[in-house]
Design a protein around this motif. Structure first.
Motif, PDB file in Angstrom:
ATOM      1  N   VAL A 116       0.838  -1.198   0.000  1.00  0.00           N
ATOM      2  CA  VAL A 116       0.000   0.000   0.000  1.00  0.00           C
ATOM      3  C   VAL A 116       0.876   1.251   0.000  1.00  0.00           C
ATOM      4  O   VAL A 116       0.642   2.198  -0.750  1.00  0.00           O
ATOM      5  CB  VAL A 116      -0.941   0.005   1.222  1.00  0.00           C
ATOM      6  CG1 VAL A 116      -1.633   1.351   1.377  1.00  0.00           C
ATOM      7  CG2 VAL A 116      -1.996  -1.098   1.088  1.00  0.00           C
ATOM      8  N   LEU A 117       1.895   1.251   0.835  1.00  0.00           N
ATOM      9  CA  LEU A 117       2.810   2.388   0.898  1.00  0.00           C
ATOM     10  C   LEU A 117       3.503   2.615  -0.437  1.00  0.00           C
ATOM     11  O   LEU A 117       3.638   3.750  -0.897  1.00  0.00           O
ATOM     12  CB  LEU A 117       3.863   2.156   1.985  1.00  0.00           C
ATOM     13  CG  LEU A 117       3.477   2.542   3.408  1.00  0.00           C
ATOM     14  CD1 LEU A 117       4.548   2.065   4.381  1.00  0.00           C
ATOM     15  CD2 LEU A 117       3.293   4.039   3.522  1.00  0.00           C
ATOM     16  N   ALA A 118       3.939   1.521  -1.062  1.00  0.00           N
ATOM     17  CA  ALA A 118       4.667   1.641  -2.323  1.00  0.00           C
ATOM     18  C   ALA A 118       3.794   2.248  -3.411  1.00  0.00           C
ATOM     19  O   ALA A 118       4.280   2.945  -4.298  1.00  0.00           O
ATOM     20  CB  ALA A 118       5.171   0.267  -2.763  1.00  0.00           C
ATOM     21  N   GLY A 119       2.471   1.999  -3.348  1.00  0.00           N
ATOM     22  CA  GLY A 119       1.585   2.512  -4.376  1.00  0.00           C
ATOM     23  C   GLY A 119       0.916   3.828  -4.038  1.00  0.00           C
ATOM     24  O   GLY A 119       0.153   4.361  -4.847  1.00  0.00           O
ATOM     25  N   PHE A 120       1.205   4.372  -2.863  1.00  0.00           N
ATOM     26  CA  PHE A 120       0.564   5.604  -2.425  1.00  0.00           C
ATOM     27  C   PHE A 120       1.045   6.797  -3.245  1.00  0.00           C
ATOM     28  O   PHE A 120       2.232   7.074  -3.330  1.00  0.00           O
ATOM     29  CB  PHE A 120       0.863   5.822  -0.939  1.00  0.00           C
ATOM     30  CG  PHE A 120       0.379   7.139  -0.402  1.00  0.00           C
ATOM     31  CD1 PHE A 120      -0.974   7.436  -0.363  1.00  0.00           C
ATOM     32  CD2 PHE A 120       1.278   8.081   0.057  1.00  0.00           C
ATOM     33  CE1 PHE A 120      -1.421   8.648   0.131  1.00  0.00           C
ATOM     34  CE2 PHE A 120       0.843   9.300   0.564  1.00  0.00           C
ATOM     35  CZ  PHE A 120      -0.512   9.580   0.592  1.00  0.00           C
ATOM     36  N   GLY A 121       0.103   7.512  -3.866  1.00  0.00           N
ATOM     37  CA  GLY A 121       0.477   8.623  -4.739  1.00  0.00           C
ATOM     38  C   GLY A 121       0.037   9.984  -4.247  1.00  0.00           C
ATOM     39  O   GLY A 121      -0.059  10.921  -5.040  1.00  0.00           O
ATOM     40  N   GLY A 122      -0.234  10.109  -2.955  1.00  0.00           N
ATOM     41  CA  GLY A 122      -0.648  11.392  -2.394  1.00  0.00           C
ATOM     42  C   GLY A 122      -2.111  11.369  -1.976  1.00  0.00           C
ATOM     43  O   GLY A 122      -2.890  10.531  -2.423  1.00  0.00           O
TER      44      GLY A 122
END
Length: 218
Positions: A116-122
């Motif tokens: 989830v963190l790796a895909g978080f875009g803001g």
């Protein structure tokens, strides 16, 4: 600022995090402030009531595009990549480790939390009205790169499907903009609909508010 209430809307939005992703740091966005909140949501879910609602927008280049003019509190959190450019790598690593350690408390495995963190875009959080009232009108708008995470997040949050790319339970209402890879997670159904209307160009956005401060050029 806190957009929470005594009945714990903030905590429930967090659990829907996995909907939820609570980032405890201050990363400055000169235009709208900072927030520790970021969330992500998903497609596959338990079937329930179908609702009649407007079509979901196909794109959202700027997350502020879904914030209504009437918002009284708006806070923004940059993407993980932006954080890495702003802070020392060791600080970002500390943040990531803290979130992963916290993940089991909201029903997430450490492995899923890292994805989830790796895909978080803001993300952008807005409150329309008093953020400290019992049931504040609040919404988190999150950009999420990896939509394969959506199904486990919806399952973790125990959301019921109530329309195409829409889910809800008693305290959380979600829409997933599949083409834009953006999730909207609101405390109330009318708040979600208002945000979607603005994002679809059917209402005035926060950029028309006297509270809005344009971001300086990067």
């Amino acid at each position: 600022m806190r957009a929470s209430s005594r009945n714990g809307w903030g905590a429930r939005a967090l659990r829907c995090g996995a909907l939820a992703l609570l980032v405890a740091c201050s990363a400055a966005d000169p235009g709208t402030g900072t927030t520790p909140t970021a969330v992500a949501v998903s497609p596959a879910a338990v079937v329930t009531d179908e609702v009649s609602a407007a079509p979901l927008p196909d794109s959202m280049p700027d997350l502020l595009a879904a914030v209504p003019k009437s918002a009284t509190t708006v806070v923004s959190m940059p993407s993980l990549d932006a954080l890495k450019k702003t802070f020392d790598a060791s600080v970002v690593k500390l943040l990531e480790d803290a979130l992963v350690d916290y993940a089991p408390r909201i029903g997430l495995s450490p492995e899923l939390a890292r994805k989830v963190l790796a895909g978080f875009g803001g993300a952008v959080l807005f409150v329309d009205g008093n953020p400290l009232e019992r049931n504040p009108s609040a919404c988190v708008i999150v950009r999420m790169a990896d939509d394969s995470l959506l199904a486990p997040l919806v399952e973790t949050a125990k959301l019921r499907k109530n329309g195409p790319d829409r889910w809800s339970n008693d305290s959380t209402h979600v829409a997933w903009l599949a083409k834009a890879k953006v999730a909207l997670i609101a405390s109330r159904a009318d708040t979600l609909e208002a945000a979607l209307a603005v994002a679809s160009g059917k209402g005035e956005s926060f950029s028309a508010s006297p509270l809005f401060r344009k971001r300086p050029a990067q």
